[in-house]
Enzyme design. Sequence first.
Site, PDB file in Angstrom:
ATOM      1  CG  ASN A 215      -6.758   6.478   6.322  1.00  0.00           C
ATOM      2  OD1 ASN A 215      -7.734   6.248   5.620  1.00  0.00           O
ATOM      3  ND2 ASN A 215      -6.306   5.604   7.203  1.00  0.00           N
TER       4      ASN A 215
ATOM      5  N   GLY B 277      -1.307  -0.677  17.518  1.00  0.00           N
ATOM      6  CA  GLY B 277      -1.479  -2.100  17.204  1.00  0.00           C
ATOM      7  C   GLY B 277      -0.175  -2.780  16.818  1.00  0.00           C
ATOM      8  CB  THR B 278       2.324  -2.023  14.616  1.00  0.00           C
ATOM      9  OG1 THR B 278       2.274  -0.594  14.690  1.00  0.00           O
ATOM     10  CG2 THR B 278       1.273  -2.510  13.652  1.00  0.00           C
TER      11      THR B 278
ATOM     12  NE  ARG C  68      -6.287   3.254  18.356  1.00  0.00           N
ATOM     13  CZ  ARG C  68      -5.442   2.945  17.367  1.00  0.00           C
ATOM     14  NH1 ARG C  68      -4.651   3.865  16.842  1.00  0.00           N
ATOM     15  NH2 ARG C  68      -5.369   1.716  16.909  1.00  0.00           N
TER      16      ARG C  68
ATOM     17  CB  SER D 214      -0.961  -0.053   1.193  1.00  0.00           C
ATOM     18  OG  SER D 214      -1.872   0.998   1.149  1.00  0.00           O
TER      19      SER D 214
END
Length: 561
Positions: free
Chosen positions: A391, A523-524, A520, A67
Amino acid sequence: MNDNQKSLILNSSTQYPLPQGVKLSYGTAGFRADASILESTVFRVGILAALRSLKTQALTGLMITASHNKVNDNGVKIADPSGGMLTQEWEPFADAISNSPTPQHLVQLIDEFVKKENIRFDGARSAEILLGRDTRPSGESLLEAAKQGVYSIVGATATDMGILTTPQLHWMVRARNKGMKATELDYFEQLSSSFRCLVDLTPNQIKMNKTDDKLVVDGANGVGGEKLEVLKKMLNSMVIEVRNSGKEGGVLNEGVGADYVQKEKVVPQGFYLKDVGIRCASLDGDADRLVYFSVQSNNASNIDLVDGDKILSLFALFIKEQLSILKMEGGDHVDENYEARLGVVQTAYANGASTDYLKQLGLEVVFTPTGVKYLHEKAAEYDIGIYFEANGHGTILFSEGFLSWLDARNNELSSKSKGSEQQKAALRLLAVSNLINQAVGDALSGLLLVEAILQYKGWSIHNWSELYHDLPSRQLKVKVVDRTAVVTANAETVVVRPPLIQEAINVEVAKYPRGRSFIRPSGTEDVIRIYAEASIQEAADSLANSVAKLADQFLGFGNSG
């Protein structure tokens, strides 16, 4: 699995050993990493795609792309039979097989999973997988690894669909499983014909002025630019100039593309002061994100950004208008009281001004945790569900029930009052359902829908941009010892653990007019992400810094003293 199947996987997996020290996790974007360490992962995802096809007794897809990442990276993800992303229930298995240390261990894992899922190798149909890749140089060898993974499942077939945008592959999987034709030409024809249908339904009195005739698109030096060159030849009513198509020697996603434009809020390479007043758009590297912008007259590097929140607002406004027109006519007709449920789905990162605008339109707005899979799932609960992230990734979902009602309504109006405003509204909504890619966010189909709606309303990019004014915001991240120590609720807007931090955040937020902030876990990586907004930029910056200090005190290394 029988012994023959086990030995086939064992033998082929020895050709793709796992590199030392590599541990990958399947997320919203599938697996992503430097291309040089991905062959074994892509091989194993080939096996996964074949098992998914056997389990569902339907065709699946495998896309090789990273991407908006830099050109040296690559990645792989699966398209489920619906055309959406791999079901979340299978993500832990994806992680397990991609990180399995030896061929023997891999075979054992697969054997256990096959038994648990009751996957049959002698079902009515064998596994069938469509393969696609973007323009990255590493794509070709990774595609070969994917094929070998597919072929290590007895009877499985892999069809190489060539270089594609990610949304094209997802569209093809969805179309094939619905029994429709699904070549690249079919995709282009469906988009162009439904776009022409929408444009033909533009009210006669509306005319765009000359500067609004032209659209200039930044193709991110990726696959989207070259596909748009093909598509624009089928759109005789539109003037599109493609820059950064990848043919001029630019580097994929470097100083170009939707991700760069949206985050940096500056013009991509190849755009200048002479572009002032012209409508511009930017795709990302695999064309699943879209943002618009215009060059500011006082400074060629500054832009007026029209992001995913404003794309969502434009789509929601148009669809609400068409539904209102449909309801205008009284009389005896199909299910007159059918109330289509229109829902708008956002994450906490959506600008507060966009949420206020949508609510003022009288729309139902709901929030989900960050991640396209959560947005898509929630949008599917409505007759018409619209979701977009800031985004530029998003789409519109139409329920089967609503589409059959709309079809019946259109047929009835056609026989009773052909050419009426109500019938045109029904035709417009049907055209939107064919134009928008309901499998996944698609920059090319989204771009055509934006263009059709702007023509319908006779709007310039400036009119569109003025729908509302974004509240200033700031995003930061803070390194922490353990990101899993943070537990959130209410679509990630409230921290429930550790205790007391939310109260401290509330105290800071209360100091600023229109203040809003949340934290938050990433996630990575081991960081906490901070988002803050307020009525002026200085206040948003100050709020973000205060909340970052709190995150550091409660969770970090105490660097902020």
